[in-house]
Design an enzyme around this catalytic site. Sequence first.
Site, PDB file in Angstrom:
ATOM      1  N   CYS A  82      69.268  63.765  62.954  1.00 47.02           N
ATOM      2  CA  CYS A  82      70.236  63.117  63.835  1.00 47.02           C
ATOM      3  C   CYS A  82      69.931  61.630  64.001  1.00 47.02           C
ATOM      4  O   CYS A  82      69.983  60.882  63.038  1.00 47.02           O
ATOM      5  CB  CYS A  82      70.334  63.855  65.177  1.00 47.02           C
ATOM      6  SG  CYS A  82      71.787  63.365  66.141  1.00 47.02           S
ATOM      7  N   HIS A 192      71.921  69.190  63.315  1.00 48.01           N
ATOM      8  CA  HIS A 192      70.732  69.691  64.012  1.00 48.01           C
ATOM      9  C   HIS A 192      70.309  71.043  63.446  1.00 48.01           C
ATOM     10  O   HIS A 192      70.837  72.068  63.877  1.00 48.01           O
ATOM     11  CB  HIS A 192      71.027  69.836  65.508  1.00 48.01           C
ATOM     12  CG  HIS A 192      71.142  68.523  66.208  1.00 48.01           C
ATOM     13  ND1 HIS A 192      70.059  67.874  66.760  1.00 48.01           N
ATOM     14  CD2 HIS A 192      72.205  67.719  66.412  1.00 48.01           C
ATOM     15  CE1 HIS A 192      70.445  66.735  67.287  1.00 48.01           C
ATOM     16  NE2 HIS A 192      71.752  66.607  67.094  1.00 48.01           N
ATOM     17  N   GLU A 194      67.765  72.675  64.106  1.00 52.05           N
ATOM     18  CA  GLU A 194      67.152  73.469  65.187  1.00 52.05           C
ATOM     19  C   GLU A 194      68.184  74.123  66.090  1.00 52.05           C
ATOM     20  O   GLU A 194      67.843  74.929  66.952  1.00 52.05           O
ATOM     21  CB  GLU A 194      66.179  72.587  65.990  1.00 52.05           C
ATOM     22  CG  GLU A 194      66.812  71.613  66.986  1.00 52.05           C
ATOM     23  CD  GLU A 194      67.365  70.332  66.376  1.00 52.05           C
ATOM     24  OE1 GLU A 194      67.524  70.267  65.141  1.00 52.05           O
ATOM     25  OE2 GLU A 194      67.648  69.390  67.143  1.00 52.05           O
TER      26      GLU A 194
END
EC number: 4.3.2.10
Lengths: 214, 257
Positions: A82, A192, A194
């Site tokens: 990001c 992202h 995650e």
Amino acid sequence: MSSVAVIDYGMGNLHSIVKALQHAAPEADVVCVSDADVILNADRVVFPGVGAIRDCMQALNQSGLSDVIQQVAKTKPLLGICLGMQALLTDSEENGGTPCLDVFSGHVVHFSEPLKDGNGNSLKIPHMGWNQVHQLQQHPLWENIPQDSRFYFVHSYYAKPDNAAIMAATTQYPEAFTCALTQDNVFAVQFHPEKSQAVGLQLLKNFLHWDGQA
Amino acid sequence: MSLAKRIIPCLDVDNGRVVKGVKFVDIRDAGDPVEIARRYDREGADEITFLDITATHDNRDTIVHVVEQVASEVFIPLTVGGGIRTLDDIRRMLNAGADKVGINSAAVFNPDFVREAAERFGSQCIVVAIDAKKVSAPGEPSRWEIFTHGGRKPAGIDAIAWAKKMVDFGAGEILLTSMDRDGTREGFDLPLTRAISEAVTVPVIASGGVGNLDHLADGIIDGKADAVLAASIFHFAEYTIGQAKQQMASRGIEVRL
């Protein structure tokens, strides 16, 4: 198994990325650090970030972490996520123009307004949600990730590299923009991993097994 | 090939327990937000929202523990709303693993709080929750105003103007709930949803009134929402998230399957 340093420079929440790395590879030694020596001694490094680029670069420059990241980018597997990806470009037009780390040659620009889809509906900014990632090259980080898988995005700026050869993937919003970059031992993603459920964890797992070769 | 519309299940949490819509769920799982969040993740939820309705301040730590636990094993975006009043409240939630916080009444009492929060943490994690109710008489052009305290207190502010102002102040997303429809299972207030969605540049989540899967698709197609939020239709296990996505896809909406 190897050690992973997640760079902590005060920008945003690192809980998710640490938990996701641990989940993706329970045998990995994941540490969240701002200490230059620990980062330079880790086997691989994750450079996350959310928020505004000016604050990000200010924090990196003041703490001396800018130099550390530039060194890491020459020596070991590095994953930018990001804002961490955007900071790796030459500069960003955010905050009236902000010089960045210049690991990747190119610029970070804002989505041009007003965005319209094919039906004339206006598209929202930030680009937020699950969008398809179209892989442009074979790479160890794409292993076991189906072509055009959906990853979670939230951003208003995106990277425009000078050299198209370093583009690893694109996403449509509504035009194709670069959502992943790679050059030598550095890989960077706008989305992202995650927060992208199974495919995101797979990408993190791939990174944790990556030797830094394309 | 484009951005998927999102389905967001919402869990109303009181003292660490989900308080509505659990009657058909296996009793061991009933009311446990961590279990329910896990199930929604497996079913393909695009995000999960927790609304903390715990009345007493002392018990507010429980939502932090819920978020910590969920964030350790569910890797999709998590939003926490309810009782977010200070920058410290936001910091605690983000540190616990939330990706976004929903700010509701505190924004009405002090709009600058939204600006400060967006400057400190970034717009991407600031969701402004708007509870709106129709105030125009039948026959008049539609007009909605915002309400606080779960829809009990009118704030005397036009909902569309308020949504625009909150975006100017740094809101990254709007969670729009129709107080007229909330709990009715009659579907979203589509004119309201469309009016707000067309007035702002950021994504709008439609909420309040979902009773069947077509309502979700209506919110996207007619309401022009970017995401749809529902609670009871998923808690009651009437429908799975997967069924909701199939239904939306069958009406031509792009979803993450």
